[in-house]
Design a protein around this motif. Sequence first.
Motif, PDB file in Angstrom:
ATOM      1  N   UNK A 111       6.026   9.034   5.880  1.00 17.34           N
ATOM      2  CA  UNK A 111       5.005   8.306   6.623  1.00 17.34           C
ATOM      3  C   UNK A 111       3.982   9.314   7.165  1.00 17.34           C
ATOM      4  N   UNK A 112       2.696   9.163   6.836  1.00 18.70           N
ATOM      5  CA  UNK A 112       1.692  10.119   7.328  1.00 18.70           C
ATOM      6  C   UNK A 112       1.657  10.236   8.847  1.00 18.70           C
ATOM      7  N   UNK A 113       2.075   9.190   9.556  1.00 15.02           N
ATOM      8  CA  UNK A 113       2.101   9.277  11.015  1.00 15.02           C
ATOM      9  C   UNK A 113       3.151  10.279  11.483  1.00 15.02           C
ATOM     10  N   UNK A 114       4.154  10.538  10.643  1.00 19.31           N
ATOM     11  CA  UNK A 114       5.198  11.489  10.987  1.00 19.31           C
ATOM     12  C   UNK A 114       4.960  12.858  10.356  1.00 19.31           C
ATOM     13  N   UNK A 115       4.399  12.860   9.146  1.00 22.04           N
ATOM     14  CA  UNK A 115       4.221  14.120   8.438  1.00 22.04           C
ATOM     15  C   UNK A 115       2.805  14.666   8.461  1.00 22.04           C
ATOM     16  N   UNK A 230      -8.325   5.538  -8.409  1.00 22.26           N
ATOM     17  CA  UNK A 230      -6.926   5.156  -8.618  1.00 22.26           C
ATOM     18  C   UNK A 230      -6.618   3.903  -7.813  1.00 22.26           C
ATOM     19  N   UNK A 231      -6.230   2.795  -8.465  1.00 17.11           N
ATOM     20  CA  UNK A 231      -5.887   1.578  -7.707  1.00 17.11           C
ATOM     21  C   UNK A 231      -4.674   1.824  -6.810  1.00 17.11           C
ATOM     22  N   UNK A 232      -4.773   1.456  -5.539  1.00 18.91           N
ATOM     23  CA  UNK A 232      -3.650   1.680  -4.623  1.00 18.91           C
ATOM     24  C   UNK A 232      -2.463   0.780  -4.939  1.00 18.91           C
ATOM     25  N   UNK A 233      -2.723  -0.335  -5.613  1.00 23.49           N
ATOM     26  CA  UNK A 233      -1.620  -1.220  -5.995  1.00 23.49           C
ATOM     27  C   UNK A 233      -0.991  -0.816  -7.326  1.00 23.49           C
ATOM     28  N   UNK A 304      -2.774   6.789   3.954  1.00 19.67           N
ATOM     29  CA  UNK A 304      -2.452   6.108   5.208  1.00 19.67           C
ATOM     30  C   UNK A 304      -2.661   4.601   5.142  1.00 19.67           C
ATOM     31  N   UNK A 305      -2.982   4.092   3.940  1.00 20.24           N
ATOM     32  CA  UNK A 305      -3.345   2.682   3.820  1.00 20.24           C
ATOM     33  C   UNK A 305      -2.422   1.895   2.895  1.00 20.24           C
ATOM     34  N   UNK A 306      -1.279   2.450   2.558  1.00 16.19           N
ATOM     35  CA  UNK A 306      -0.402   1.775   1.594  1.00 16.19           C
ATOM     36  C   UNK A 306       0.200   0.491   2.151  1.00 16.19           C
ATOM     37  N   UNK A 307       0.344   0.378   3.476  1.00 14.66           N
ATOM     38  CA  UNK A 307       0.996  -0.793   4.058  1.00 14.66           C
ATOM     39  C   UNK A 307       0.145  -2.049   3.918  1.00 14.66           C
ATOM     40  N   UNK A 310      -4.699  -3.627  -1.124  1.00 13.02           N
ATOM     41  CA  UNK A 310      -4.948  -4.807  -1.962  1.00 13.02           C
ATOM     42  C   UNK A 310      -5.505  -4.320  -3.297  1.00 13.02           C
ATOM     43  N   UNK A 311      -5.773  -5.267  -4.160  1.00 14.36           N
ATOM     44  CA  UNK A 311      -6.330  -4.913  -5.454  1.00 14.36           C
ATOM     45  C   UNK A 311      -7.753  -4.388  -5.385  1.00 14.36           C
ATOM     46  N   UNK A 312      -8.379  -4.453  -4.212  1.00 20.20           N
ATOM     47  CA  UNK A 312      -9.732  -3.953  -4.048  1.00 20.20           C
ATOM     48  C   UNK A 312      -9.776  -2.494  -3.597  1.00 20.20           C
ATOM     49  N   UNK A 313      -8.629  -1.933  -3.246  1.00 25.14           N
ATOM     50  CA  UNK A 313      -8.593  -0.583  -2.676  1.00 25.14           C
ATOM     51  C   UNK A 313      -8.343   0.476  -3.757  1.00 25.14           C
TER      52      UNK A 313
END
Length: 349
Positions: A111-115, A230-233, A304-307, A310-313
Amino acid sequence: MSAKPSRATGQMPRYWYEQAPVPLHARLLAGLYGGVVALRRRLYRDGRRSRHPGVPVVVVGNITVGGSGKTPLTIALVDRLREQGFTPGVASRGYGRDDAGQARWVDADTDPELGGDEPVLIAARTGAKVRVDRDRVAAARALVEAGCDIVICDDGLQHYRLARDIEIEVIDGRRRYGNGRLLPAGPLREPVERGAGCDFRVLNLGEDREAGGGAGFGEWPMRLRCGEAIPLLGGRPRPLSAFAGQRVHAVAGIGDPERFFAMLRGLGIAVVPHAFPDHHAYSEADFEFGSRLPVLMTEKDAVKCTAFRTGLHFSVPVSAELPEGFWVALLDRIGARGGHSCGNEERIR
């Protein structure tokens, strides 16, 4: 005294990089800050307070506040050193992480918030061992114990307790040193002369289409190459050229967001810019833009946006390219200093 721009706004004072008067209080504080910096350097100059992990240490850093291209260079260093038969490891503070006092190993799934966003990105891109710790000496020792035979310290130029064999200063080719003043009157963590004492000075010129001039005497030019989104999904990457002539939301929470926006505009993409503070912790609400357009973001932001992807990211990775002469000189220097025979006083001038 403020040593960095506000994390709430990400805004740097206008007078750092523009022709604007510097307030008297900032100039007075800069004098005090400069005295503290000089005293600290003197305390470490003889090397007795510094510690070496026993394998070559390469420090990548800058003398200005904010991003300058250290992370792409660190990734390139790991890749090239691995090609040469080394087992590199990366030591980092992990700026902005929630548990800053806790040392930890970082991998692509951390998790980027931890690492920290940059360590997670480095781990994901390289697969190298990455250790985050406020104590960079402890991080370097952990990497050696884990089998690494060379340590790259990301953003460690001012962490003098870790003795180093090679220092690389990274300079923003567009903004350089701003007004040339120390914090808080200007963007400098240390005097300009400090950078001149580094073994290598790398000038980040960004993507080819950017203006920014060429490298000066004693500077190695670095270009940042990009070509895919690169699509995030998941799924097949799309060439950035596929977005030419289209409107997109462009998201950047880095030291100089305008560099990312300008790169996309140079490819003929109609950018709706969304600048966030460096190391911003994103939430789903940050992406409520009011229009369903593709969202292109830097790779550092994307981790940081994996949670809520969407298909637009889309993530836009960049790769650092430097002249072959730089790598020849660096590897020669590593070979010459592999036994860390140079005293730390040579590194702290």
